[in-house]
Design an enzyme around this catalytic site. Structure first.
Site, short mmCIF file in Angstrom:
data_model
loop_
_atom_site.label_atom_id
_atom_site.label_comp_id
_atom_site.label_asym_id
_atom_site.label_seq_id
_atom_site.Cartn_x
_atom_site.Cartn_y
_atom_site.Cartn_z
N PHE A 143 0.76 -1.29 0.03
CA PHE A 143 0.00 -0.04 -0.02
C PHE A 143 0.81 1.28 0.05
O PHE A 143 0.65 2.20 0.46
CB PHE A 143 -0.95 -0.04 0.99
CG PHE A 143 -1.67 -1.14 1.42
CD1 PHE A 143 -2.52 -1.83 0.47
CD2 PHE A 143 -1.60 -1.94 2.49
CE1 PHE A 143 -3.27 -2.78 0.81
CE2 PHE A 143 -2.15 -3.14 2.66
CZ PHE A 143 -2.89 -3.65 1.76
N ARG A 188 -8.61 -3.08 -20.30
CA ARG A 188 -8.77 -4.33 -20.40
C ARG A 188 -8.56 -4.85 -18.98
O ARG A 188 -7.91 -4.70 -18.02
CB ARG A 188 -7.75 -5.03 -21.28
CG ARG A 188 -7.94 -6.58 -21.36
CD ARG A 188 -6.62 -7.13 -21.87
NE ARG A 188 -6.51 -6.81 -23.23
CZ ARG A 188 -6.93 -7.27 -24.47
NH1 ARG A 188 -8.08 -8.11 -24.22
NH2 ARG A 188 -6.76 -6.58 -25.59
N GLU A 223 -5.60 1.07 -7.00
CA GLU A 223 -6.09 2.19 -6.08
C GLU A 223 -7.27 2.91 -6.52
O GLU A 223 -7.92 3.75 -5.86
CB GLU A 223 -5.02 3.58 -6.69
CG GLU A 223 -3.56 2.96 -5.92
CD GLU A 223 -2.36 3.62 -6.32
OE1 GLU A 223 -2.10 4.05 -7.34
OE2 GLU A 223 -1.33 4.22 -5.37
#
Lengths: 325, 730
Positions: free
Chosen positions: B242, B615, B692
């Site tokens: 993270f 995609r 994110e």
């Protein structure tokens, strides 16, 4: 973590004898103690393991139930008699911690659970509870979780648990055993203490004295609720909590036993609320008056000021729910 | 052989759509999933190494000053203690993501409470911990500012100032001028920062928990004054990063220095408290958001100005306004960030730096404007989507924001029309709904991967790219498998080891698009080689299930390989498309919350996220990323906040019991909609970043839902019960 000796005790007598020595701590589930030892908040020279003592039974006794101090929180919460006759206790336990912690945590240990105060758990900070005379970091620090009642200028830490709050509402008794088999009974309501000048003493246990059992009085019926207010819905200590046993007969309140968690150094019981409520017809004005009495004298240090309106509203909500108004 | 491509032109061939294997995008399990859930995946600290010593970092108990003395003798006689190390090679701050060099600050100069000052090394972890607590250190403390509100912030140089926002506000039919605050966040990865270093006199081998080995090796080499060729970094599994493991952190260097000094392997694992106190935080923010609009909802101006904080000497400034820059129309624009220099631990990247806190504020402001205008908040957003970058005029690479808003609204059951707070109550609970847009800039990085088609007909993919729990192992197997006509179980993916070619690292959501493009390039070259061997054009080749077809004949791949394995390094380089287009992921969040009338407790009852991010490479891992992001939305909306002591600046809530991330019970079923899209600019595989986007705005949807539920308009995140109660009308 400091080196420590480990001793087992298979009888209460042996355990109290060992525990009476300086620097000795009893361990049962260890869910609180071991964390604190890693942080060196607790630095016992010796641990006395109580787990070989054969007292984890929940037994009926004259008029009530006796819960052995080593019974796990889970065992108490799932016991059919407790679920049906003392639901406030089952609800309070299930509102606390996580399943894994409750499986391990004992009833006796839970009564001895220490505060979550950020300054108590950080050995680089002043804390009169951990290190008498060093000062209180919370008074001018971050105090969101701190006490609004019963605190002193030496300590504003709360007792953070849930189980004991329900036990206080039930007016359960704690059976203690000290040196030379000296036993005594103390009300849960009197077991924890307010800090005054000696915040290092969380409760009234004498050196060597151990919690042997908790005795629940005969079932009292009524509506039993445990309402815990928290930021997230699990694994969080209460911002405040209310244990309530309320009975309404013929339109009037016949019983109103209340205890509050996380607002004071101990499960908080204010008999004035019971006196006000019993005999009255449940109504909003009455509940507001009760809530005013509860927080009369409550004081925050800034960060925790919100607890005053919060516990006030939580009490009103609980009384509304219990009396169905 | 190397197959290199610089991405200067959009790639609209959509090659992966024309392959035969049919596994790209499929919802496949991760190959390493079973290892992880059964506890048999070996993480950095878990390698069993003979004679390994244990190091414990000692951290400062003042926020600013100098270490004047460290009394080593105070612990050297304690059982098991081997050494106390505080030499200048050690680092005092983690490296920022992509720093590519070691942080220059040294352990003797204190800049924040909890800064590493020394390492105690002992035979056992218990001995080391005890000695670390007993080490006598003297400081010469200096005065320090801890509170960003107490200092004058320094404006960053790269703001936007177009037109005249003040005038636009004055002339607007409706406008809002609001100030939001967000608190500091911790990454709170499950696996604490940890490293084991081994030194054989020439070569340093370090098992560490890191996100970007391609940069980390340079950072570590710089810290130790070694050549990169003398270092091998290994991070096969990372238990969450993270952002907190982008750059090397203090334990990696400390373990390495100790191993080199003591000539024995040394393990250093940060305690949970140290991870909170020492590793990167997300800065708290104060954001002024101004919006001006005509009566029909057309924006005439947008202002987004933020004050963030960091330590003196740090370049990173939480890029709060990053997506506000291009998301909505409005001729008059101000975007500006200013940094308050304070002495809290280093501020750096925490998942979705910028948008994670900037988007919720922007989206909450739009909700207030929509209310003033009397326009449905979805409609208001749809009316303000520009057809090109509002300032620079560059085109969007692809943008499914409108589709996300409308498809999400349909799935969620959004009711158009007048939105009146307190219109739905169930018992004690006020129920309400809210919406917000999602946006997160798309990034790519240079990436290399070696793909080998082995003579047994299986493939091997090698790169130092990491899998930080995101699904890199799975998607690279799928890309190579799709291109080479193999099932994913015939593709062996080896990651997280600097002996392999340099990947892009995992960070900024760029991992999959970048390393996927490198693997794609290598596979394209292998296909070309196979076509050559089969004497047909590459376009005529059909590879499926280990069979090769040319239209004329079909035979097992192994026959064509014929003992001559093919190995190609794919080398992807970002190119001109980056500046010629605006590339971003987009989405929309819908939340339904219940707010307790008495206690102000807020629980999210359901949430829908609709996302368009190019995609989809693996529907399962993509969905998991979205869910994870939405969980973070709930945390940042309702609970997550770092609390600092006002007197000495230390972080008080430094464990997972007191820093409240959401628990399972806080998370309802989360509905994820992935809007089909191909983005020719985002990468050679038409994929954009996913990791994110799922947390870029959702906290705003929750804030808007709280208002719709109970009438409490708040501008301070997280919206804890105390704040809700004080903002709630009677």
């Amino acid at each position: 973590m400091k080196n420590f000796e480990y001793a087992g005790a298979d009888t209460v007598e042996r355990a109290t004898m060992l525990c009476a020595e300086n620097g000795t701590k009893a361990i049962a589930g260890g869910t609180n103690l071991i964390d604190l030892m890693k942080l060196q908040v607790e630095t016992p020279a010796r641990l006395v393991d109580l787990n070989s003592i054969d007292d984890r039974r929940i037994e009926e006794e004259e008029g009530g139930l006796r819960i052995g101090a080593l019974a796990s929180n889970t065992a108490v919460a799932v016991d059919q008699r407790i679920r049906s006759d003392y639901p406030v206790l089952a609800k309070a336990i299930l509102a606390g911690a996580t399943q894994q912690l409750r499986n391990k945590a004992s009833v006796g240990g839970n009564l001895g659970q220490r505060t979550r105060c950020f300054y108590f758990t950080n050995i680089d900070q002043p804390c009169n509870k951990r290190d008498p005379g060093s000062g209180c970091g919370a008074l001018t620090g971050v105090a969101r979780i701190h006490a609004i009642l019963g605190a002193s200028r030496h300590c504003i830490a709360t007792y953070p648990g849930d189980m004991a709050v329900a036990m206080a509402a039930l007016d359960a008794q704690v059976e203690l055993s000290g040196l030379a088999n000296k036993s005594r009974m103390v009300a849960v309501r009197d077991f924890h203490r307010c800090p005054g000048y000696t915040p290092e003493l969380d409760n009234i246990l004498e050196p060597g004295e151990l919690v042997v059992a908790v005795h629940l009085p005969a079932p009292v019926g009524g509506t039993q609720l445990y309402r815990k207010v928290r930021e997230r819905s699990s694994y969080a200590f209460a911002l405040c909590s209310v244990a309530a046993i309320v009975d309404v007969k013929r339109g009037k309140i016949a019983r109103a036993d209340l205890a509050f968690g996380s607002i004071a150094p101990k499960p908080w019981v204010d008999q004035r609320l019971t006196q006000l409520l019993v005999g009255e017809k449940p109504n909003m004005a009455l509940f507001e008056k009760a809530a005013d009495i509860l927080v009369d004298g409550a004081r925050g240090v800034g960060d925790n000021d919100y607890k005053i309106p919060l516990v006030r509203r939580t009490l009103i909500a609980t009384l509304c729910e219990a009396t169905e108004i | 052989m190397t197959a290199h491509m610089k991405h200067d032109q959009p790639d609209e061939r959509n090659v992966l759509d024309h392959m035969a294997q049919g596994i790209i995008g499929k919802s496949l399990d991760r190959p390493e999933g079973l290892l992880k859930v059964s506890g048999t995946a070996t993480y950095a600290a878990e390698y069993v190494i003979d004679g390994c010593l244990e190091g414990v970092i000692v951290t400062s108990t003042c926020a600013r000053g100098k270490v004047t003395s460290i009394d080593k003798q105070s612990v050297m006689s304690m059982p098991g203690v081997v050494d106390v190390i505080n030499e200048p090679r050690m680092i005092a701050r983690p490296a920022q993501g992509t720093a590519n060099e070691a942080p220059e600050h040294k352990v003797g100069e204190i800049h924040y409470w909890g800064q590493p000052v020394a390492l105690v090394v002992a035979e056992t972890i218990e001995q080391a911990r005890d000695a670390a607590k007993n080490l006598v250190i003297e400081y010469a403390p200096a005065l320090a500012e801890f509170n960003p509100e107490d200092v004058v912030p320094e404006p960053q140089p790269d703001g936007t100032n177009e037109g005249d926002l003040n005038q636009a506000m004055e002339g607007a039919d409706q406008c809002v001028d609001l100030t939001f605050t967000t608190e500091g966040h911790a990454s709170a990865a499950m696996e604490p920062h940890a490293a084991i270093a081994q030194w054989d006199g020439k070569m340093l081998t370090v098992h560490a928990s890191l996100q970007m080995l391609n940069y980390n090796i340079a950072e570590l080499a710089d810290a130790l004054k070694l050549k990169q060729s003398q270092i091998r970094l290994i991070s096969r599994y990372v238990g969450g990063g993270f952002g907190s493991k982008l750059g090397i952190s203090e334990e990696v260097v400390a373990a390495s220095v100790a191993a080199m000094v003591l000539d024995r392997p040394v393990r250093v694992v940060m305690s949970r408290q140290q991870v909170f106190q020492t590793i990167m935080r997300r800065s708290e923010t104060r954001q002024r958001v101004r919006l001006s609009a005509k009566a029909d909802g057309t924006f005439t101006g947008i202002g987004h100005e933020a004050v963030v904080s960091n330590l003196p000497g740090e370049e990173f400034a939480e890029p709060v306004t990053q997506s506000t820059d291009f998301l909505y129309a409005g001729d008059n624009r101000i975007m500006q960030i200013a940094v308050a220099r304070i002495h809290r631990m280093t501020a750096g990247s925490v998942r979705a730096p910028g948008e994670a806190v900037g988007m919720p504020a922007l989206e909450a402001a739009i909700d207030e404007l929509a209310e003033k205008l009397g326009i449905d908040p979805i409609e208001l957003r749809l009316r303000n989507l520009p057809d090109k970058h509002p300032v620079e005029g560059t085109p969007y690479s692809s943008r499914k924001l409108a589709e996300c808003l409308t498809q999400g609204a349909k799935s969620f059951g959004w009711k158009k029309g007048k939105r009146t707070p307190r219109s739905r109550r169930e018992g004690e609970w006020w129920i309400g709904t809210g919406v917000a847009s999602a946006a997160r800039v798309h990034n790519v990085g240079e990436a290399k991967a070696r793909v080998t088609l082995r003579d047994d007909g299986t493939a091997l993919v090698e790169t130092d790219m990491t899998d930080i729990g995101t699904g890199t192992y799975a998607i690279l197997g799928q890309i190579a498998g799709e291109m080479l006509g193999l099932n994913p179980d015939a593709v062996d993916v080896q990651l997280g080891d600097t002996k392999h070619p340099r990947g892009p690292g995992s960070g900024g959501s760029w991992g999959a698009a970048s390393i996927g493009s490198a693997v794609f390039l290598a596979c394209e070259a292998i296909r070309k080689e196979l076509a050559g061997r089969a004497k047909v054009k590459a376009e005529k080749l059909t590879l499926k299930d280990g069979q090769i077809g040319t239209g004329k004949f079909s035979l097992p791949l192994t026959e064509l390989i014929g003992g001559k394995s093919i190995s190609v390094i794919g080398h992807y380089e970002p190119g001109a498309v980056e500046k010629n287009f605006v590339a971003s992921g987009y989405g929309a969040f819908f939340a339904e919350v219940a707010v307790n009338h008495w206690t102000g407790e807020t629980r999210v009852r359901r949430m829908t996220g609709a996302f368009g991010f190019g995609r989809v490479l693996n529907a399962k891992t993509a969905r998991s990323q979205c869910i994870g992001g939405m969980v973070w939305c709930i945390g940042s909306a309702l609970t997550e906040a770092l609390h600092f002591d006002p007197n000495d600046g230390h972080l008080v809530n430094c464990d997972l019991a007191e820093y409240h991330v959401p628990v399972h019970r806080d998370i309802p079923d989360l509905d994820v909609i992935m809007v089909e899209e191909r983005d020719p600019v985002a990468s050679l595989i038409q994929a954009k970043g996913i990791g994110e986007l799922g947390m870029c705005g959702g906290a705003g949807a929750i804030a808007n839902a709280i208002y719709n539920a109970c009438g409490a308009r708040m501008h301070a995140f997280p919206m804890t019960p105390d704040k809700v109660l004080s903002a709630m009308p009677d």
